[in-house]
Motif scaffolding. Structure first.
Motif, PDB file in Angstrom:
ATOM      1  N   GLU A   1       0.848  -1.185   0.000  1.00 40.99           N
ATOM      2  CA  GLU A   1       0.000   0.000   0.000  1.00 40.99           C
ATOM      3  C   GLU A   1       0.887   1.240   0.000  1.00 40.99           C
ATOM      4  OE1 GLU A   1      -2.447   1.506   3.510  1.00 40.99           O
ATOM      5  OE2 GLU A   1      -3.903   0.310   2.392  1.00 40.99           O
ATOM      6  N   GLN A   2       0.554   2.182  -0.879  1.00 39.15           N
ATOM      7  CA  GLN A   2       1.405   3.366  -1.020  1.00 39.15           C
ATOM      8  C   GLN A   2       0.554   4.573  -1.387  1.00 39.15           C
ATOM      9  OE1 GLN A   2       4.223   3.364  -4.346  1.00 39.15           O
ATOM     10  NE2 GLN A   2       5.873   3.874  -2.931  1.00 39.15           N
ATOM     11  N   THR A   3       0.699   5.641  -0.640  1.00 36.48           N
ATOM     12  CA  THR A   3       0.019   6.885  -0.972  1.00 36.48           C
ATOM     13  C   THR A   3       0.917   7.711  -1.894  1.00 36.48           C
ATOM     14  OG1 THR A   3       0.974   8.104   0.890  1.00 36.48           O
ATOM     15  CG2 THR A   3      -1.086   6.911   1.302  1.00 36.48           C
ATOM     16  N   TYR A   4       0.361   8.799  -2.404  1.00 36.31           N
ATOM     17  CA  TYR A   4       1.133   9.680  -3.282  1.00 36.31           C
ATOM     18  C   TYR A   4       2.368  10.212  -2.560  1.00 36.31           C
ATOM     19  CZ  TYR A   4       2.493  13.956  -5.687  1.00 36.31           C
ATOM     20  OH  TYR A   4       3.223  14.940  -6.295  1.00 36.31           O
ATOM     21  N   TRP A   5       2.208  10.624  -1.286  1.00 38.42           N
ATOM     22  CA  TRP A   5       3.314  11.201  -0.539  1.00 38.42           C
ATOM     23  C   TRP A   5       4.368  10.156  -0.229  1.00 38.42           C
ATOM     24  CZ3 TRP A   5       3.041  16.118  -1.087  1.00 38.42           C
ATOM     25  CH2 TRP A   5       1.790  16.743  -1.172  1.00 38.42           C
ATOM     26  N   MET A   6       3.946   8.929   0.009  1.00 37.99           N
ATOM     27  CA  MET A   6       4.908   7.855   0.259  1.00 37.99           C
ATOM     28  C   MET A   6       5.667   7.496  -1.016  1.00 37.99           C
ATOM     29  SD  MET A   6       2.440   5.555   2.685  1.00 37.99           S
ATOM     30  CE  MET A   6       3.534   4.168   2.848  1.00 37.99           C
ATOM     31  N   ARG A   7       4.981   7.591  -2.150  1.00 37.15           N
ATOM     32  CA  ARG A   7       5.622   7.283  -3.431  1.00 37.15           C
ATOM     33  C   ARG A   7       6.784   8.233  -3.706  1.00 37.15           C
ATOM     34  NH1 ARG A   7       1.353   7.863  -6.600  1.00 37.15           N
ATOM     35  NH2 ARG A   7       0.549   5.855  -5.907  1.00 37.15           N
ATOM     36  N   ARG A   8       6.616   9.465  -3.297  1.00 33.58           N
ATOM     37  CA  ARG A   8       7.654  10.475  -3.547  1.00 33.58           C
ATOM     38  C   ARG A   8       8.948  10.175  -2.793  1.00 33.58           C
ATOM     39  NH1 ARG A   8       5.482  16.431  -2.718  1.00 33.58           N
ATOM     40  NH2 ARG A   8       7.639  16.792  -3.320  1.00 33.58           N
ATOM     41  N   VAL A   9       8.851   9.505  -1.641  1.00 39.84           N
ATOM     42  CA  VAL A   9      10.051   9.213  -0.850  1.00 39.84           C
ATOM     43  C   VAL A   9      10.422   7.729  -0.880  1.00 39.84           C
ATOM     44  CG1 VAL A   9       9.823  11.193   0.685  1.00 39.84           C
ATOM     45  CG2 VAL A   9       8.628   9.074   1.246  1.00 39.84           C
ATOM     46  N   GLY A  10       9.716   6.938  -1.698  1.00 36.67           N
ATOM     47  CA  GLY A  10      10.064   5.523  -1.867  1.00 36.67           C
ATOM     48  C   GLY A  10       9.735   4.647  -0.684  1.00 36.67           C
ATOM     49  N   LEU A  11       8.634   4.959   0.022  1.00 39.78           N
ATOM     50  CA  LEU A  11       8.207   4.156   1.163  1.00 39.78           C
ATOM     51  C   LEU A  11       6.843   3.538   0.895  1.00 39.78           C
ATOM     52  CD1 LEU A  11       9.184   6.543   4.107  1.00 39.78           C
ATOM     53  CD2 LEU A  11      10.491   4.610   3.225  1.00 39.78           C
TER      54      LEU A  11
END
Length: 199
Positions: A151-161
């Protein structure tokens, strides 16, 4: 394997066996406590009862600094929900609620300190979570995993988490173990391991 902070300080641990089939009489008896309290240094004894459990736990892949920071930030933001109204409406006693901030910060640090995952071999996965000052280490055979989700949100995608969610067969249902704010590549490796069939 479960440890509260107090048990960690005393070097104690408890071991539970999660039953895949509902062999218990009641629905809430799907967990069988094998060893209620033992010395942490003797945890290898579990291998004598359950042969596929490793005699020694491996070093896990832990969260990055970015992941730990987000767990601490989330804990602090959650603590502000009661703090703000208490400070506003219950002055001067409401200021005492500010003591929740360092507690929340420590809880977030604890969660980040003990989150981790590791594939032991082709058939075993180790997941560790820390929440509410309790550390849980789950060792699960691949055959008992129902699904693996990233599961990944947009903000997590930006930092690779991302969050890695593993659904494990538990009695007649399932139990989800979630390792939060893992590096994306680590979660992808677990997902690929789950999808790959080995002889």
């Amino acid at each position: 394997m479960r440890q509260t902070v107090l048990r960690q300080l005393l070097g104690l641990i408890s071991v539970q066996l999660v039953l895949v089939s509902s062999a218990a009489k009641e629905e809430d008896q799907d967990n069988l406590v094998m060893l209620p309290v033992i010395d942490q240094s003797r945890v290898a004894i579990v291998n004598q009862f359950v042969s596929w459990v490793p005699a020694k736990l491996p070093a896990l892949t832990r969260l990055t600094v970015a992941g730990k920071y987000r767990l601490m930030r989330n804990a602090v933001l959650l603590s502000l929900i009661p703090i703000i109204p208490l400070v506003y409406w219950l002055r001067p006693w409401g200021w005492l609620s500010l003591l929740l901030l360092p507690i929340a910060l420590i809880m977030g640090w604890y969660a980040g300190r003990y989150m981790g995952v590791k594939r032991l071999d082709h058939q075993l996965l180790v997941l560790q979570t820390g929440h509410h000052f309790q550390r849980d280490t789950t060792i699960v055979p691949k055959r008992c995993i129902q699904s693996v989700t990233i599961e990944q949100t947009y903000w997590m995608r930006r930092v690779g988490l991302c969050h890695l969610q593993v659904n494990i067969r538990h009695g007649d249902g399932k139990e989800m173990v979630e390792v939060r704010y893992l590096p994306l590549q680590t979660a992808k490796d677990v997902y690929q391991w789950y999808r790959t069939k080995y002889n």
